[in-house]
Design a protein around this motif. Sequence first.
Motif, mmCIF file in Angstrom:
data_model
loop_
_atom_site.group_PDB
_atom_site.id
_atom_site.type_symbol
_atom_site.label_atom_id
_atom_site.label_comp_id
_atom_site.label_asym_id
_atom_site.label_seq_id
_atom_site.Cartn_x
_atom_site.Cartn_y
_atom_site.Cartn_z
ATOM 1 N N ILE A 80 5.906 -9.243 -6.835
ATOM 2 C CA ILE A 80 6.087 -8.893 -5.451
ATOM 3 C C ILE A 80 4.909 -8.927 -4.664
ATOM 4 O O ILE A 80 5.161 -9.666 -3.593
ATOM 5 C CB ILE A 80 6.823 -7.574 -5.642
ATOM 6 N N GLU A 81 3.798 -8.445 -5.014
ATOM 7 C CA GLU A 81 2.814 -8.110 -4.018
ATOM 8 C C GLU A 81 2.045 -9.560 -4.036
ATOM 9 O O GLU A 81 1.321 -9.949 -2.931
ATOM 10 C CB GLU A 81 1.893 -7.069 -4.549
ATOM 11 N N LYS A 110 13.528 -1.197 -5.552
ATOM 12 C CA LYS A 110 12.678 -0.097 -5.973
ATOM 13 C C LYS A 110 11.168 -0.314 -5.705
ATOM 14 O O LYS A 110 10.626 0.649 -5.220
ATOM 15 C CB LYS A 110 12.741 -0.175 -7.540
ATOM 16 N N TYR A 111 10.697 -1.595 -5.821
ATOM 17 C CA TYR A 111 9.262 -1.788 -5.547
ATOM 18 C C TYR A 111 8.881 -2.055 -4.207
ATOM 19 O O TYR A 111 7.671 -2.102 -3.940
ATOM 20 C CB TYR A 111 8.733 -3.002 -6.706
ATOM 21 N N CYS A 112 9.779 -2.522 -3.391
ATOM 22 C CA CYS A 112 9.432 -2.701 -1.936
ATOM 23 C C CYS A 112 9.965 -1.592 -1.028
ATOM 24 O O CYS A 112 9.281 -1.217 -0.136
ATOM 25 C CB CYS A 112 9.896 -4.241 -1.399
ATOM 26 N N ASP A 113 11.046 -1.024 -1.203
ATOM 27 C CA ASP A 113 11.638 -0.076 -0.517
ATOM 28 C C ASP A 113 11.523 1.331 -1.289
ATOM 29 O O ASP A 113 12.180 2.252 -0.647
ATOM 30 C CB ASP A 113 13.401 -0.445 -0.051
ATOM 31 N N HIS A 114 11.291 1.244 -2.270
ATOM 32 C CA HIS A 114 10.640 2.543 -3.005
ATOM 33 C C HIS A 114 11.926 3.535 -3.286
ATOM 34 O O HIS A 114 11.940 4.644 -3.070
ATOM 35 C CB HIS A 114 9.795 3.356 -2.288
ATOM 36 N N LEU A 115 13.159 2.864 -3.891
ATOM 37 C CA LEU A 115 14.368 3.562 -4.093
ATOM 38 C C LEU A 115 14.447 3.482 -5.517
ATOM 39 O O LEU A 115 14.717 2.648 -6.144
ATOM 40 C CB LEU A 115 15.661 2.611 -3.530
ATOM 41 N N ALA A 123 -3.198 -3.580 -1.337
ATOM 42 C CA ALA A 123 -2.634 -3.904 -2.376
ATOM 43 C C ALA A 123 -2.018 -2.694 -3.157
ATOM 44 O O ALA A 123 -0.874 -2.693 -3.722
ATOM 45 C CB ALA A 123 -3.032 -5.026 -2.993
ATOM 46 N N VAL A 124 -2.866 -1.662 -3.394
ATOM 47 C CA VAL A 124 -2.376 -0.459 -4.134
ATOM 48 C C VAL A 124 -1.518 0.305 -3.259
ATOM 49 O O VAL A 124 -0.708 1.273 -4.086
ATOM 50 C CB VAL A 124 -3.686 0.212 -4.630
ATOM 51 N N LYS A 125 -1.379 0.289 -2.103
ATOM 52 C CA LYS A 125 -0.710 1.532 -1.245
ATOM 53 C C LYS A 125 0.747 1.141 -1.448
ATOM 54 O O LYS A 125 1.410 2.307 -1.593
ATOM 55 C CB LYS A 125 -1.093 0.986 0.265
ATOM 56 N N PRO A 126 1.543 -0.032 -1.692
ATOM 57 C CA PRO A 126 2.812 0.196 -1.923
ATOM 58 C C PRO A 126 3.221 0.884 -2.984
ATOM 59 O O PRO A 126 4.272 1.707 -3.398
ATOM 60 C CB PRO A 126 3.148 -1.290 -2.296
ATOM 61 N N PHE A 127 2.264 0.803 -4.395
ATOM 62 C CA PHE A 127 2.399 1.686 -5.557
ATOM 63 C C PHE A 127 2.394 3.181 -5.177
ATOM 64 O O PHE A 127 2.982 3.873 -5.820
ATOM 65 C CB PHE A 127 1.266 1.147 -6.404
ATOM 66 N N VAL A 128 1.253 3.532 -4.558
ATOM 67 C CA VAL A 128 0.980 5.098 -4.085
ATOM 68 C C VAL A 128 2.206 5.361 -3.516
ATOM 69 O O VAL A 128 2.777 6.525 -3.663
ATOM 70 C CB VAL A 128 -0.250 5.343 -3.137
ATOM 71 N N VAL A 129 2.928 4.775 -2.364
ATOM 72 C CA VAL A 129 4.272 5.119 -1.777
ATOM 73 C C VAL A 129 5.201 5.206 -2.686
ATOM 74 O O VAL A 129 5.997 6.069 -2.511
ATOM 75 C CB VAL A 129 4.534 4.180 -0.576
ATOM 76 N N GLY A 130 5.493 4.392 -3.399
ATOM 77 C CA GLY A 130 6.566 4.295 -4.393
ATOM 78 C C GLY A 130 6.517 5.547 -5.439
ATOM 79 O O GLY A 130 7.534 6.072 -5.659
#
Length: 517
Positions: A470-471, A189-194, A440-447
């Motif tokens: 995770i981050e 969910k939080y790395c691969d955004h599923l 660091a905020v980018k993974p959240f935005v992509v998710g």
Amino acid sequence: MITSEELAALPQSVQEHLKSLENKIASQDNKIEILQEKLLLALYRKFGRTSEKLDPSQLEFFTEQDDEVELSEPETVTVASHTKKKPGRKPLDPNLPRKEIIHDIPEEEKVCACGCKLVKIDETVSERLQIIPEQVYVEKHIRPKYACRKCEGSGDEDKPIFRQAPAAPSILPGSILTSGLLAFILVNKYCDHLPFYRQEERFKRIGVHISRQNMSNWLIKVYEILKVLELCFHKKIKEGPVIQMDETTLQVLNEPGREDTQKSYMWLARGGPPETPLVIYQYHETRHSLHAKNFLEGYSGYLQTDGYQGYETALKGNHSIIHVGCLAHARRKFTDASKVSKKKGGSAHIALSMIQKIYRVESVLREQDLSENEFLDERRKQAGPLMEKFKSWLDEKALKIRPNSNTGQAISYTLRQWDKILRYLDSPYLTPDNNGAERAVKPFVVGRKNWLFSGSPTGADASCFFFSLIETAKQNDLDPYWYLKWVFDQAAEMRDDIKPERLLPWKMDRSLVGEPL
């Protein structure tokens, strides 16, 4: 076209009317030009490249004589030596397990026509990568139960009648959940955004039935168990010399007293000791400066942010924190202005070139093996004059360029932030920009583009917590899956007395990474 003599011969009222019309036309031309810039910028943002890298053609300055003289002076650039990469396919990781498949000729072909047996003189080896979908198995925990048939336990009353080994520790006793399964779900969910609904379908394809509701419940229950680690993170992040902060929007449903369509915010902080960095995400309903003020309570050091006024308000009266600005945000505004500039090599391009020289100094010095004091002295010696030249140029251009144009707005923003931007020269732990927090905020935005919203405030808090774990693992060069699995295993063994200090990423035994299930 009326000449000056003809204009002077006209009545005063007519002259005033003509001047009024000229001013009105000039004002309308100005508005049209600004609207055209906005339209071009909107088109670039929608269809153009988002990279802020300078195009080589942008460095050809020839529009203004004073700029050409000032910026065309020769300079010597030292380029670090490097080894050219070998062309072709990269070799497969030697740590991956290998399965040998031998393709041999039949035995009857191993005999020569002369009657002698052929001998092996060499071999040709090629490697191909094989992938097997996730391997799933059930841990069947068996605990034999013992009892005495003769006395039925009366001969040893200090011990129970039935003796049995204790149940294996579990992060959620009574459930089918294992640390490996939970870590797998969270990384998905939080790395691969599923989102959970996609994972539910993915599990079905391999014969496992786990509902999205189960996954959501596990997430929140484990968050409640590990909440003490959140407080530990907050304490540790304030032990470093620099904290970088940023914030972005977040959609949260079922907030008390608020519409589901209202925007909430996710706040991010990156900091801690340089050798053990941390990243913390926090959910709040608003972008109010009070959230930053509460988070920074008790902290002493540098705070680096973008130009959002809320941080300045949060630090009002606080003399233990030094506010540092972000040169990248100023560069971004000049980049936007350069995209809509009518003149190649205009003022926006010149500003970008000057900023590029400042970054080049930072990059070259970071690659050298300098002590903190040596680095600081060299940076001030090399970047200081560049910053002074840039400031003089900004002051000069502020008097010549329309303040409501894109370039004018970029200049005004940079001058307003100048004192804070300049402070990066004061510490070797500071960089010219706040890009560490933005990365660091980018993974959240992509998710966010995938799972769209959080179903409740508690779910938003839980998501922020696991994003933090995770981050932070990534910042400490750990594989998020193995770190989460280790945390859940350790927490299961501690159970009712969780010691958060023992669960920090740098406390993990790195030999456990990649341990087979």
